[in-house]
Design a protein around this motif. Structure first.
Motif, PDB file in Angstrom:
ATOM      1  N   ARG A 103      -9.924  -5.216   5.973  1.00  0.00           N
ATOM      2  CA  ARG A 103      -9.031  -3.412   5.489  1.00  0.00           C
ATOM      3  C   ARG A 103      -7.440  -3.188   6.090  1.00  0.00           C
ATOM      4  O   ARG A 103      -7.114  -2.642   5.798  1.00  0.00           O
ATOM      5  N   VAL A 104      -7.654  -4.194   7.252  1.00  0.00           N
ATOM      6  CA  VAL A 104      -5.841  -3.659   7.663  1.00  0.00           C
ATOM      7  C   VAL A 104      -4.702  -4.354   6.770  1.00  0.00           C
ATOM      8  O   VAL A 104      -4.034  -3.260   6.648  1.00  0.00           O
ATOM      9  N   PRO A 132       0.934  -2.171   9.045  1.00  0.00           N
ATOM     10  CA  PRO A 132      -0.544  -1.498   8.896  1.00  0.00           C
ATOM     11  C   PRO A 132       0.307   0.231   9.279  1.00  0.00           C
ATOM     12  O   PRO A 132       1.222   0.581   9.451  1.00  0.00           O
ATOM     13  N   PRO A 133      -0.356   1.167   8.652  1.00  0.00           N
ATOM     14  CA  PRO A 133       0.186   3.076   8.722  1.00  0.00           C
ATOM     15  C   PRO A 133      -0.284   2.271   9.954  1.00  0.00           C
ATOM     16  O   PRO A 133      -0.358   2.910  10.933  1.00  0.00           O
ATOM     17  N   SER A 147      -5.351  -4.379   2.768  1.00  0.00           N
ATOM     18  CA  SER A 147      -5.391  -3.556   2.332  1.00  0.00           C
ATOM     19  C   SER A 147      -4.686  -1.894   2.401  1.00  0.00           C
ATOM     20  O   SER A 147      -4.301  -1.627   1.275  1.00  0.00           O
ATOM     21  N   ARG A 148      -4.572  -1.620   3.527  1.00  0.00           N
ATOM     22  CA  ARG A 148      -3.730  -0.926   3.607  1.00  0.00           C
ATOM     23  C   ARG A 148      -2.378  -0.918   3.904  1.00  0.00           C
ATOM     24  O   ARG A 148      -1.553   0.306   4.694  1.00  0.00           O
ATOM     25  N   SER A 149      -1.691  -2.123   4.587  1.00  0.00           N
ATOM     26  CA  SER A 149      -0.640  -2.476   4.443  1.00  0.00           C
ATOM     27  C   SER A 149       0.567  -2.645   4.338  1.00  0.00           C
ATOM     28  O   SER A 149       0.375  -2.092   2.679  1.00  0.00           O
ATOM     29  N   SER A 150       2.082  -2.237   4.319  1.00  0.00           N
ATOM     30  CA  SER A 150       2.854  -2.246   4.142  1.00  0.00           C
ATOM     31  C   SER A 150       3.454  -3.534   4.570  1.00  0.00           C
ATOM     32  O   SER A 150       3.227  -3.918   5.433  1.00  0.00           O
TER      33      SER A 150
END
Length: 88
Positions: free
Chosen positions: A52-53, A83-84, A55-58
């Protein structure tokens, strides 16, 4: 290649960094897949799963932002997982 984890990614991975060895040519998607296949110890309660991390990370490749998961990554490269971050 070296993969460095920051903030929530560090908590989910259970380490600040790790070295992955992949067949060449490797892509960022291959790096992500390999990192997810690493056996990890238990993470602190409330920590989101690494998948999940991710999937949201740069991601940074040698310090440069990379969005294309098909981009090539070499054995001497460094991939940062960002991550954000709250608070700007």
């Amino acid at each position: 290649m070296m993969v460095r984890y920051f903030a929530a990614a560090k908590a989910a991975a259970g380490s600040e960094e790790e070295t992955l060895t992949l067949a060449e040519p490797a892509t960022l998607a291959d790096v992500i897949s390999a990192a997810l296949s690493v056996s990890r110890s238990a993470v602190p309660a409330g920590t989101p799963p690494l998948e999940r991390v991710f999937s949201r990370s740069s991601f940074l490749l040698n310090g440069v932002a990379i969005r294309d998961h098909s981009a090539l990554v070499g054995p001497a490269d460094v991939v940062d997982v960002l991550p954000p971050f709250a608070g700007g």
